[in-house]
Design a protein around this motif. Structure first.
Motif, PDB file in Angstrom:
ATOM      1  N   TYR A  78       0.840  -1.196   0.000  1.00  0.00           N
ATOM      2  CA  TYR A  78       0.000   0.000   0.000  1.00  0.00           C
ATOM      3  C   TYR A  78       0.877   1.248   0.000  1.00  0.00           C
ATOM      4  O   TYR A  78       1.838   1.349   0.780  1.00  0.00           O
ATOM      5  CB  TYR A  78      -0.934  -0.008   1.209  1.00  0.00           C
ATOM      6  CG  TYR A  78      -1.932  -1.140   1.162  1.00  0.00           C
ATOM      7  CD1 TYR A  78      -3.156  -0.978   0.530  1.00  0.00           C
ATOM      8  CD2 TYR A  78      -1.622  -2.390   1.708  1.00  0.00           C
ATOM      9  CE1 TYR A  78      -4.071  -2.039   0.450  1.00  0.00           C
ATOM     10  CE2 TYR A  78      -2.520  -3.453   1.634  1.00  0.00           C
ATOM     11  CZ  TYR A  78      -3.731  -3.257   0.996  1.00  0.00           C
ATOM     12  OH  TYR A  78      -4.624  -4.299   0.913  1.00  0.00           O
ATOM     13  N   LEU A  79       0.543   2.183  -0.896  1.00  0.00           N
ATOM     14  CA  LEU A  79       1.299   3.433  -1.024  1.00  0.00           C
ATOM     15  C   LEU A  79       0.337   4.601  -1.063  1.00  0.00           C
ATOM     16  O   LEU A  79      -0.754   4.502  -1.656  1.00  0.00           O
ATOM     17  CB  LEU A  79       2.149   3.424  -2.303  1.00  0.00           C
ATOM     18  CG  LEU A  79       3.215   2.326  -2.444  1.00  0.00           C
ATOM     19  CD1 LEU A  79       3.837   2.363  -3.824  1.00  0.00           C
ATOM     20  CD2 LEU A  79       4.290   2.477  -1.366  1.00  0.00           C
ATOM     21  N   ASP A  80       0.758   5.698  -0.442  1.00  0.00           N
ATOM     22  CA  ASP A  80      -0.048   6.918  -0.469  1.00  0.00           C
ATOM     23  C   ASP A  80       0.265   7.716  -1.727  1.00  0.00           C
ATOM     24  O   ASP A  80       1.443   7.976  -2.031  1.00  0.00           O
ATOM     25  CB  ASP A  80       0.258   7.783   0.757  1.00  0.00           C
ATOM     26  CG  ASP A  80      -0.174   7.115   2.056  1.00  0.00           C
ATOM     27  OD1 ASP A  80      -1.146   6.346   2.019  1.00  0.00           O
ATOM     28  OD2 ASP A  80       0.475   7.353   3.102  1.00  0.00           O
ATOM     29  N   THR A  99       5.313   6.296  -0.528  1.00  0.00           N
ATOM     30  CA  THR A  99       4.429   7.148  -1.327  1.00  0.00           C
ATOM     31  C   THR A  99       4.583   6.839  -2.814  1.00  0.00           C
ATOM     32  O   THR A  99       5.514   6.152  -3.235  1.00  0.00           O
ATOM     33  CB  THR A  99       4.716   8.641  -1.097  1.00  0.00           C
ATOM     34  OG1 THR A  99       6.035   8.951  -1.605  1.00  0.00           O
ATOM     35  CG2 THR A  99       4.638   9.001   0.388  1.00  0.00           C
ATOM     36  N   THR A 122      -2.000  -1.978 -10.284  1.00  0.00           N
ATOM     37  CA  THR A 122      -2.440  -1.255  -9.090  1.00  0.00           C
ATOM     38  C   THR A 122      -3.965  -1.156  -9.089  1.00  0.00           C
ATOM     39  O   THR A 122      -4.608  -1.353 -10.115  1.00  0.00           O
ATOM     40  CB  THR A 122      -1.859   0.174  -9.055  1.00  0.00           C
ATOM     41  OG1 THR A 122      -2.460   0.946 -10.094  1.00  0.00           O
ATOM     42  CG2 THR A 122      -0.348   0.180  -9.210  1.00  0.00           C
ATOM     43  N   GLU A 124      -7.102   1.223  -6.664  1.00  0.00           N
ATOM     44  CA  GLU A 124      -7.334   2.147  -5.553  1.00  0.00           C
ATOM     45  C   GLU A 124      -7.913   1.380  -4.365  1.00  0.00           C
ATOM     46  O   GLU A 124      -8.979   0.780  -4.445  1.00  0.00           O
ATOM     47  CB  GLU A 124      -8.287   3.270  -5.982  1.00  0.00           C
ATOM     48  CG  GLU A 124      -8.404   4.368  -4.946  1.00  0.00           C
ATOM     49  CD  GLU A 124      -9.287   5.511  -5.417  1.00  0.00           C
ATOM     50  OE1 GLU A 124      -8.958   6.663  -5.116  1.00  0.00           O
ATOM     51  OE2 GLU A 124     -10.306   5.239  -6.092  1.00  0.00           O
ATOM     52  N   GLY A 128      -6.844   8.232  -2.173  1.00  0.00           N
ATOM     53  CA  GLY A 128      -5.488   8.661  -1.817  1.00  0.00           C
ATOM     54  C   GLY A 128      -4.544   7.524  -1.545  1.00  0.00           C
ATOM     55  O   GLY A 128      -3.363   7.762  -1.231  1.00  0.00           O
ATOM     56  N   THR A 129      -4.980   6.283  -1.688  1.00  0.00           N
ATOM     57  CA  THR A 129      -4.109   5.139  -1.418  1.00  0.00           C
ATOM     58  C   THR A 129      -4.294   4.091  -2.527  1.00  0.00           C
ATOM     59  O   THR A 129      -5.415   3.797  -2.933  1.00  0.00           O
ATOM     60  CB  THR A 129      -4.428   4.492  -0.065  1.00  0.00           C
ATOM     61  OG1 THR A 129      -4.257   5.453   0.959  1.00  0.00           O
ATOM     62  CG2 THR A 129      -3.494   3.297   0.209  1.00  0.00           C
ATOM     63  N   GLU A 131      -3.098   0.068  -3.885  1.00  0.00           N
ATOM     64  CA  GLU A 131      -2.415  -1.172  -3.555  1.00  0.00           C
ATOM     65  C   GLU A 131      -1.671  -1.648  -4.796  1.00  0.00           C
ATOM     66  O   GLU A 131      -2.174  -1.549  -5.918  1.00  0.00           O
ATOM     67  CB  GLU A 131      -3.376  -2.237  -3.044  1.00  0.00           C
ATOM     68  CG  GLU A 131      -4.437  -2.691  -3.993  1.00  0.00           C
ATOM     69  CD  GLU A 131      -5.304  -3.790  -3.383  1.00  0.00           C
ATOM     70  OE1 GLU A 131      -5.449  -3.823  -2.150  1.00  0.00           O
ATOM     71  OE2 GLU A 131      -5.829  -4.603  -4.167  1.00  0.00           O
TER      72      GLU A 131
END
Length: 408
Positions: A78-80, A99, A122, A124, A128-129, A131
Protein backbone atom coordinates in the motif's frame (compact mmCIF):
# COMPACT_ATOMS: atom_id res chain seq x y z
CA UNK A 1 45.04 5.80 -61.04
CA UNK A 2 47.09 3.56 -63.34
CA UNK A 3 46.41 3.61 -67.04
CA UNK A 4 45.17 0.57 -68.96
CA UNK A 5 45.53 -0.56 -72.54
CA UNK A 6 42.82 0.72 -74.88
CA UNK A 7 39.84 -1.65 -74.89
CA UNK A 8 41.36 -4.08 -72.40
CA UNK A 9 38.21 -5.37 -70.78
CA UNK A 10 38.15 -5.31 -66.98
CA UNK A 11 35.61 -7.04 -64.79
CA UNK A 12 33.05 -4.75 -63.16
CA UNK A 13 34.60 -5.52 -59.77
CA UNK A 14 38.08 -4.60 -61.04
CA UNK A 15 36.76 -1.36 -62.50
CA UNK A 16 35.02 -0.33 -59.28
CA UNK A 17 38.08 -1.20 -57.19
CA UNK A 18 40.51 0.63 -59.45
CA UNK A 19 38.51 3.60 -60.71
CA UNK A 20 38.20 5.72 -57.60
CA UNK A 21 38.19 9.41 -58.51
CA UNK A 22 39.21 11.75 -55.74
CA UNK A 23 36.72 14.45 -56.66
CA UNK A 24 34.06 15.32 -54.08
CA UNK A 25 31.17 17.69 -54.49
CA UNK A 26 31.18 20.91 -52.50
CA UNK A 27 29.85 21.14 -48.95
CA UNK A 28 26.79 23.25 -48.23
CA UNK A 29 24.57 23.99 -45.24
CA UNK A 30 20.94 22.91 -45.50
CA UNK A 31 18.04 23.17 -43.04
CA UNK A 32 16.95 19.94 -41.43
CA UNK A 33 13.64 19.84 -43.29
CA UNK A 34 15.54 19.81 -46.60
CA UNK A 35 18.08 17.16 -45.59
CA UNK A 36 16.25 13.94 -46.48
CA UNK A 37 18.57 11.65 -48.54
CA UNK A 38 21.38 14.21 -48.36
CA UNK A 39 24.86 12.98 -47.37
CA UNK A 40 26.41 14.51 -44.23
CA UNK A 41 29.91 15.83 -44.82
CA UNK A 42 30.91 15.12 -41.20
CA UNK A 43 29.47 13.14 -38.30
CA UNK A 44 26.85 14.99 -36.25
CA UNK A 45 27.12 14.59 -32.47
CA UNK A 46 24.87 15.70 -29.65
CA UNK A 47 26.14 18.08 -26.95
CA UNK A 48 23.50 16.90 -24.46
CA UNK A 49 22.00 13.50 -23.62
CA UNK A 50 18.68 12.34 -25.00
CA UNK A 51 15.94 12.42 -23.90
CA UNK A 52 17.64 14.71 -21.35
CA UNK A 53 15.50 13.62 -18.40
CA UNK A 54 14.28 10.31 -16.99
CA UNK A 55 10.71 9.72 -18.13
CA UNK A 56 7.98 7.14 -17.89
CA UNK A 57 7.33 4.66 -20.67
CA UNK A 58 3.96 3.55 -19.24
CA UNK A 59 0.96 5.08 -17.50
CA UNK A 60 1.16 4.36 -13.81
CA UNK A 61 2.78 5.51 -10.59
CA UNK A 62 6.33 6.66 -9.91
CA UNK A 63 7.63 4.78 -6.87
CA UNK A 64 10.70 3.70 -4.95
CA UNK A 65 11.27 0.15 -6.17
CA UNK A 66 12.22 -0.91 -2.64
CA UNK A 67 8.67 -0.11 -1.49
CA UNK A 68 7.30 -2.80 -3.83
CA UNK A 69 9.64 -5.65 -3.02
CA UNK A 70 7.76 -8.83 -2.10
CA UNK A 71 4.29 -7.66 -3.05
CA UNK A 72 1.92 -10.01 -4.87
CA UNK A 73 -1.74 -10.56 -5.68
CA UNK A 74 -2.15 -12.27 -2.32
CA UNK A 75 -0.02 -9.83 -0.39
CA UNK A 76 -0.34 -6.33 -1.96
CA UNK A 77 1.62 -3.32 -0.82
CA UNK A 78 0.00 0.00 0.00
CA UNK A 79 1.30 3.43 -1.02
CA UNK A 80 -0.05 6.92 -0.47
CA UNK A 81 -0.59 8.93 -3.67
CA UNK A 82 0.81 12.38 -2.90
CA UNK A 83 0.63 14.06 -6.32
CA UNK A 84 0.64 13.77 -10.07
CA UNK A 85 3.09 14.61 -12.85
CA UNK A 86 1.86 17.00 -15.52
CA UNK A 87 3.04 16.47 -19.10
CA UNK A 88 5.61 19.01 -20.23
CA UNK A 89 6.21 20.26 -16.69
CA UNK A 90 8.94 19.72 -14.12
CA UNK A 91 7.65 17.55 -11.25
CA UNK A 92 7.02 19.56 -8.11
CA UNK A 93 6.42 16.62 -5.79
CA UNK A 94 9.15 14.15 -4.86
CA UNK A 95 8.58 10.51 -3.97
CA UNK A 96 9.25 9.63 -0.32
CA UNK A 97 9.25 6.19 1.32
CA UNK A 98 5.78 4.74 1.31
CA UNK A 99 4.43 7.15 -1.33
CA UNK A 100 3.70 7.24 -5.06
CA UNK A 101 3.11 9.93 -7.68
CA UNK A 102 0.74 9.38 -10.61
CA UNK A 103 2.57 9.71 -13.93
CA UNK A 104 1.54 9.48 -17.62
CA UNK A 105 3.60 7.96 -20.41
CA UNK A 106 6.33 10.46 -21.29
CA UNK A 107 6.10 12.32 -18.01
CA UNK A 108 9.28 13.37 -16.22
CA UNK A 109 10.24 11.08 -13.35
CA UNK A 110 9.87 12.92 -10.02
CA UNK A 111 12.79 13.14 -7.58
CA UNK A 112 13.19 10.12 -5.32
CA UNK A 113 11.54 7.66 -7.74
CA UNK A 114 13.52 4.93 -9.48
CA UNK A 115 10.70 2.93 -11.13
CA UNK A 116 7.20 3.23 -12.53
CA UNK A 117 4.53 0.65 -11.72
CA UNK A 118 2.04 0.13 -14.54
CA UNK A 119 -1.47 1.23 -13.65
CA UNK A 120 -2.65 -2.29 -14.53
CA UNK A 121 -0.74 -3.62 -11.51
CA UNK A 122 -2.44 -1.25 -9.09
CA UNK A 123 -5.91 -0.47 -7.84
CA UNK A 124 -7.33 2.15 -5.55
CA UNK A 125 -7.65 0.75 -2.04
CA UNK A 126 -9.23 3.92 -0.72
CA UNK A 127 -9.15 7.58 -1.73
CA UNK A 128 -5.49 8.66 -1.82
CA UNK A 129 -4.11 5.14 -1.42
CA UNK A 130 -3.25 2.45 -3.98
CA UNK A 131 -2.41 -1.17 -3.55
CA UNK A 132 0.41 -2.59 -5.67
CA UNK A 133 0.18 -6.26 -6.66
CA UNK A 134 3.40 -6.71 -8.66
CA UNK A 135 6.93 -5.71 -7.62
CA UNK A 136 9.02 -3.26 -9.66
CA UNK A 137 12.79 -3.35 -10.07
CA UNK A 138 14.84 -0.15 -10.32
CA UNK A 139 14.55 1.15 -13.90
CA UNK A 140 11.24 -0.55 -14.66
CA UNK A 141 8.77 1.52 -16.69
CA UNK A 142 11.17 4.36 -17.52
CA UNK A 143 14.06 5.45 -19.71
CA UNK A 144 17.12 7.11 -18.23
CA UNK A 145 18.10 10.66 -19.13
CA UNK A 146 20.84 9.39 -21.48
CA UNK A 147 19.33 6.06 -22.50
CA UNK A 148 18.44 7.18 -26.03
CA UNK A 149 21.74 8.93 -26.80
CA UNK A 150 24.50 9.82 -24.30
CA UNK A 151 26.13 13.26 -24.44
CA UNK A 152 28.80 13.50 -27.12
CA UNK A 153 27.55 10.45 -29.01
CA UNK A 154 27.27 10.35 -32.79
CA UNK A 155 23.75 10.96 -34.04
CA UNK A 156 24.44 10.30 -37.73
CA UNK A 157 27.67 9.33 -39.49
CA UNK A 158 29.31 11.03 -42.41
CA UNK A 159 28.85 9.40 -45.80
CA UNK A 160 25.44 7.79 -45.32
CA UNK A 161 22.33 9.35 -46.88
CA UNK A 162 19.92 10.63 -44.26
CA UNK A 163 16.72 8.67 -43.72
CA UNK A 164 13.46 9.89 -42.21
CA UNK A 165 14.32 8.33 -38.84
CA UNK A 166 17.69 10.11 -38.88
CA UNK A 167 15.92 13.44 -39.30
CA UNK A 168 13.73 12.60 -36.32
CA UNK A 169 16.75 11.89 -34.12
CA UNK A 170 18.47 15.09 -35.25
CA UNK A 171 15.32 17.07 -34.52
CA UNK A 172 15.10 15.56 -31.04
CA UNK A 173 18.67 16.74 -30.41
CA UNK A 174 17.85 20.28 -31.52
CA UNK A 175 19.79 20.17 -34.79
CA UNK A 176 18.31 22.77 -37.14
CA UNK A 177 20.81 22.63 -40.01
CA UNK A 178 23.81 20.58 -41.03
CA UNK A 179 26.66 20.40 -43.53
CA UNK A 180 26.05 18.04 -46.44
CA UNK A 181 27.67 17.36 -49.77
CA UNK A 182 26.07 19.20 -52.66
CA UNK A 183 24.30 16.96 -55.12
CA UNK A 184 26.98 16.15 -57.72
CA UNK A 185 26.31 17.97 -60.98
CA UNK A 186 26.28 15.41 -63.80
CA UNK A 187 26.59 16.58 -67.39
CA UNK A 188 24.70 14.24 -69.72
CA UNK A 189 25.87 14.48 -73.33
CA UNK A 190 24.30 12.50 -76.15
CA UNK A 191 26.18 11.95 -79.39
CA UNK A 192 25.37 10.77 -82.89
CA UNK A 193 24.23 12.23 -86.19
CA UNK A 194 21.15 10.00 -86.05
CA UNK A 195 20.04 11.17 -82.58
CA UNK A 196 17.39 13.87 -82.36
CA UNK A 197 15.67 15.46 -79.35
CA UNK A 198 13.07 13.34 -77.59
CA UNK A 199 10.52 16.08 -78.31
CA UNK A 200 10.81 15.51 -82.07
CA UNK A 201 7.31 14.84 -83.40
CA UNK A 202 8.04 13.11 -86.70
CA UNK A 203 11.18 11.10 -87.40
CA UNK A 204 12.89 10.90 -90.77
CA UNK A 205 14.27 7.52 -91.86
CA UNK A 206 17.40 6.71 -89.86
CA UNK A 207 16.64 9.08 -86.98
CA UNK A 208 16.10 8.00 -83.37
CA UNK A 209 14.81 10.04 -80.45
CA UNK A 210 17.20 10.58 -77.57
CA UNK A 211 15.62 8.16 -75.10
CA UNK A 212 18.83 7.57 -73.13
CA UNK A 213 19.36 11.10 -71.79
CA UNK A 214 16.06 11.39 -69.94
CA UNK A 215 16.45 7.91 -68.44
CA UNK A 216 20.02 8.67 -67.37
CA UNK A 217 18.78 11.87 -65.73
CA UNK A 218 16.34 9.75 -63.74
CA UNK A 219 19.08 7.40 -62.58
CA UNK A 220 21.28 10.35 -61.64
CA UNK A 221 18.50 11.94 -59.58
CA UNK A 222 17.69 8.62 -57.86
CA UNK A 223 21.35 8.28 -56.88
CA UNK A 224 21.45 11.74 -55.31
CA UNK A 225 22.90 13.68 -58.22
CA UNK A 226 21.76 16.77 -60.10
CA UNK A 227 21.37 15.93 -63.81
CA UNK A 228 22.54 18.60 -66.24
CA UNK A 229 21.45 17.57 -69.78
CA UNK A 230 23.77 19.16 -72.34
CA UNK A 231 21.90 18.12 -75.47
CA UNK A 232 23.08 16.23 -78.55
CA UNK A 233 26.49 16.52 -80.16
CA UNK A 234 26.99 15.32 -83.79
CA UNK A 235 29.70 12.82 -84.67
CA UNK A 236 32.38 15.48 -84.73
CA UNK A 237 35.49 15.29 -82.57
CA UNK A 238 35.89 19.04 -82.32
CA UNK A 239 32.31 19.61 -81.19
CA UNK A 240 32.49 16.78 -78.64
CA UNK A 241 35.77 18.15 -77.28
CA UNK A 242 34.16 21.56 -76.91
CA UNK A 243 31.10 20.12 -75.17
CA UNK A 244 33.14 18.04 -72.74
CA UNK A 245 35.49 20.89 -71.84
CA UNK A 246 32.52 23.14 -71.15
CA UNK A 247 30.95 20.45 -68.96
CA UNK A 248 34.19 19.91 -67.01
CA UNK A 249 34.22 23.57 -65.96
CA UNK A 250 30.96 23.35 -64.02
CA UNK A 251 30.14 19.67 -63.41
CA UNK A 252 31.44 16.97 -61.09
CA UNK A 253 30.94 14.14 -63.59
CA UNK A 254 30.51 14.00 -67.36
CA UNK A 255 28.56 11.16 -68.99
CA UNK A 256 28.59 10.60 -72.74
CA UNK A 257 26.06 8.22 -74.26
CA UNK A 258 26.89 6.59 -77.60
CA UNK A 259 30.14 7.12 -79.40
CA UNK A 260 32.11 4.81 -77.08
CA UNK A 261 32.04 1.71 -79.31
CA UNK A 262 35.18 0.98 -81.30
CA UNK A 263 34.55 2.15 -84.85
CA UNK A 264 35.53 4.71 -87.42
CA UNK A 265 32.72 7.14 -86.50
CA UNK A 266 33.17 6.90 -82.75
CA UNK A 267 35.05 9.85 -81.39
CA UNK A 268 34.64 9.62 -77.62
CA UNK A 269 37.81 7.72 -76.70
CA UNK A 270 40.05 9.91 -78.84
CA UNK A 271 38.55 13.11 -77.48
CA UNK A 272 38.65 11.97 -73.85
CA UNK A 273 42.28 10.94 -74.20
CA UNK A 274 43.14 14.56 -74.94
CA UNK A 275 41.19 16.20 -72.11
CA UNK A 276 43.89 15.99 -69.48
CA UNK A 277 45.70 13.60 -67.14
CA UNK A 278 45.56 10.94 -65.92
CA UNK A 279 43.23 10.12 -68.82
CA UNK A 280 41.54 6.86 -69.76
CA UNK A 281 41.43 4.22 -67.04
CA UNK A 282 39.79 1.54 -69.15
CA UNK A 283 37.84 1.14 -72.37
CA UNK A 284 35.92 -2.11 -72.16
CA UNK A 285 34.18 -4.03 -69.38
CA UNK A 286 33.61 -7.77 -69.20
CA UNK A 287 29.85 -7.34 -69.01
CA UNK A 288 26.86 -8.06 -71.19
CA UNK A 289 25.23 -5.78 -72.11
CA UNK A 290 27.62 -2.83 -71.90
CA UNK A 291 31.09 -4.01 -72.95
CA UNK A 292 32.16 -0.81 -74.82
CA UNK A 293 32.21 1.33 -71.66
CA UNK A 294 34.89 3.96 -71.09
CA UNK A 295 36.08 5.23 -67.71
CA UNK A 296 38.43 8.19 -67.41
CA UNK A 297 39.51 10.99 -65.14
CA UNK A 298 40.60 14.20 -66.83
CA UNK A 299 42.04 17.08 -64.83
CA UNK A 300 40.11 15.98 -61.75
CA UNK A 301 36.75 15.37 -63.46
CA UNK A 302 35.56 11.78 -64.01
CA UNK A 303 34.21 10.99 -67.47
CA UNK A 304 32.09 7.95 -68.34
CA UNK A 305 31.51 6.90 -71.92
CA UNK A 306 28.45 4.67 -72.29
CA UNK A 307 27.42 2.34 -75.13
CA UNK A 308 25.07 3.67 -77.74
CA UNK A 309 22.26 1.17 -77.22
CA UNK A 310 19.89 2.54 -74.56
CA UNK A 311 19.47 -0.71 -72.64
CA UNK A 312 23.23 -1.23 -72.46
CA UNK A 313 23.83 2.37 -71.42
CA UNK A 314 21.30 2.22 -68.57
CA UNK A 315 22.42 -1.19 -67.32
CA UNK A 316 26.07 -0.25 -67.15
CA UNK A 317 25.42 3.16 -65.64
CA UNK A 318 23.39 1.55 -62.86
CA UNK A 319 26.19 -0.91 -62.08
CA UNK A 320 29.23 1.34 -62.59
CA UNK A 321 28.14 4.94 -62.98
CA UNK A 322 25.92 5.10 -59.91
CA UNK A 323 28.71 3.94 -57.52
CA UNK A 324 31.07 6.52 -59.04
CA UNK A 325 28.43 9.24 -58.71
CA UNK A 326 27.73 8.36 -55.09
CA UNK A 327 31.43 8.39 -54.27
CA UNK A 328 31.77 11.88 -55.76
CA UNK A 329 28.83 12.97 -53.59
CA UNK A 330 30.56 11.74 -50.43
CA UNK A 331 28.31 8.69 -50.10
CA UNK A 332 30.58 5.99 -48.69
CA UNK A 333 27.73 3.93 -47.21
CA UNK A 334 25.08 3.70 -49.94
CA UNK A 335 21.63 2.38 -49.05
CA UNK A 336 21.19 -1.33 -49.80
CA UNK A 337 19.27 -2.19 -52.92
CA UNK A 338 16.01 -4.08 -52.40
CA UNK A 339 16.41 -7.76 -53.26
CA UNK A 340 14.35 -10.92 -53.23
CA UNK A 341 14.88 -14.63 -53.85
CA UNK A 342 13.14 -16.38 -56.72
CA UNK A 343 13.34 -19.50 -58.89
CA UNK A 344 14.36 -19.19 -62.52
CA UNK A 345 11.57 -20.13 -64.91
CA UNK A 346 14.02 -21.30 -67.55
CA UNK A 347 17.69 -21.73 -68.29
CA UNK A 348 19.89 -18.68 -68.75
CA UNK A 349 22.93 -19.30 -70.99
CA UNK A 350 26.13 -17.36 -70.43
CA UNK A 351 29.82 -17.38 -71.29
CA UNK A 352 32.55 -17.67 -68.69
CA UNK A 353 34.66 -14.57 -68.20
CA UNK A 354 31.96 -11.93 -68.29
CA UNK A 355 29.20 -10.67 -66.01
CA UNK A 356 25.79 -11.15 -67.57
CA UNK A 357 22.94 -8.87 -66.46
CA UNK A 358 19.63 -10.62 -67.16
CA UNK A 359 16.35 -8.73 -66.89
CA UNK A 360 13.54 -10.69 -65.24
CA UNK A 361 9.83 -10.41 -64.59
CA UNK A 362 8.58 -11.72 -61.23
CA UNK A 363 5.42 -13.73 -60.70
CA UNK A 364 4.68 -15.47 -57.39
CA UNK A 365 8.31 -16.24 -56.58
CA UNK A 366 9.27 -17.18 -60.12
CA UNK A 367 11.73 -15.10 -62.18
CA UNK A 368 11.00 -15.17 -65.90
CA UNK A 369 14.04 -14.02 -67.94
CA UNK A 370 13.31 -11.35 -70.55
CA UNK A 371 15.60 -11.64 -73.53
CA UNK A 372 15.99 -9.10 -76.28
CA UNK A 373 18.47 -6.97 -78.20
CA UNK A 374 20.34 -4.31 -76.23
CA UNK A 375 18.67 -1.65 -78.35
CA UNK A 376 15.24 -2.55 -76.98
CA UNK A 377 14.16 -0.34 -74.09
CA UNK A 378 10.94 -2.36 -73.79
CA UNK A 379 13.01 -5.13 -72.18
CA UNK A 380 13.94 -2.84 -69.31
CA UNK A 381 10.48 -1.36 -69.03
CA UNK A 382 8.93 -4.82 -68.68
CA UNK A 383 11.42 -5.99 -66.02
CA UNK A 384 10.83 -6.02 -62.27
CA UNK A 385 14.54 -6.43 -61.61
CA UNK A 386 17.67 -8.20 -62.79
CA UNK A 387 19.79 -11.25 -62.04
CA UNK A 388 23.58 -11.28 -62.24
CA UNK A 389 25.31 -14.29 -63.78
CA UNK A 390 28.84 -14.25 -62.30
CA UNK A 391 31.93 -14.21 -64.52
CA UNK A 392 32.90 -17.75 -63.53
CA UNK A 393 29.50 -19.25 -64.43
CA UNK A 394 28.55 -20.68 -67.82
CA UNK A 395 24.85 -20.11 -67.23
CA UNK A 396 22.07 -20.73 -64.72
CA UNK A 397 19.82 -23.77 -64.76
CA UNK A 398 16.04 -23.65 -64.90
CA UNK A 399 14.66 -23.89 -61.37
CA UNK A 400 17.81 -22.46 -59.79
CA UNK A 401 17.25 -20.15 -56.83
CA UNK A 402 18.58 -16.69 -57.67
CA UNK A 403 18.80 -13.28 -56.07
CA UNK A 404 16.84 -10.63 -57.93
CA UNK A 405 17.85 -6.99 -57.55
CA UNK A 406 14.58 -5.10 -57.67
CA UNK A 407 13.84 -1.91 -59.55
CA UNK A 408 12.09 0.76 -57.49
Amino acid sequence: MPGHEFFTALTVAEALRGFRPGRRSAVEIVPLDAALHRVPAAPVTTPAPLPGFARATVDGFAVRAADTFGVSEGLPGYLDVIGAVRMGATPTTGVRPGTAVAIPTGGALPPGADAVVMVEYTQEAMPGTIEVVRPAAPGDGLVRADEDVPAGAELVPAGRPLRAQDLGLLAAAGVRELAVHARPAVAIISTGDEVVPATTTALRPGQVRDATAVALAGLVADAGGAPDPRGIVPDDAGLLDEALRAAMKTCDLAVVSAGSSVGARDETAGVVAGLGPPGIFCHGLAIRPGKPTLLAECDGVPVIGLPGNPLSALVVFRLVGVPVLRRIGGCLRPPPEPRTRARLARQVPSAAGRLDVVQVRLDDGVAEPIFGHSALLSVLAAADGYVLVPEAATGLAAGAEVEVVLYQ
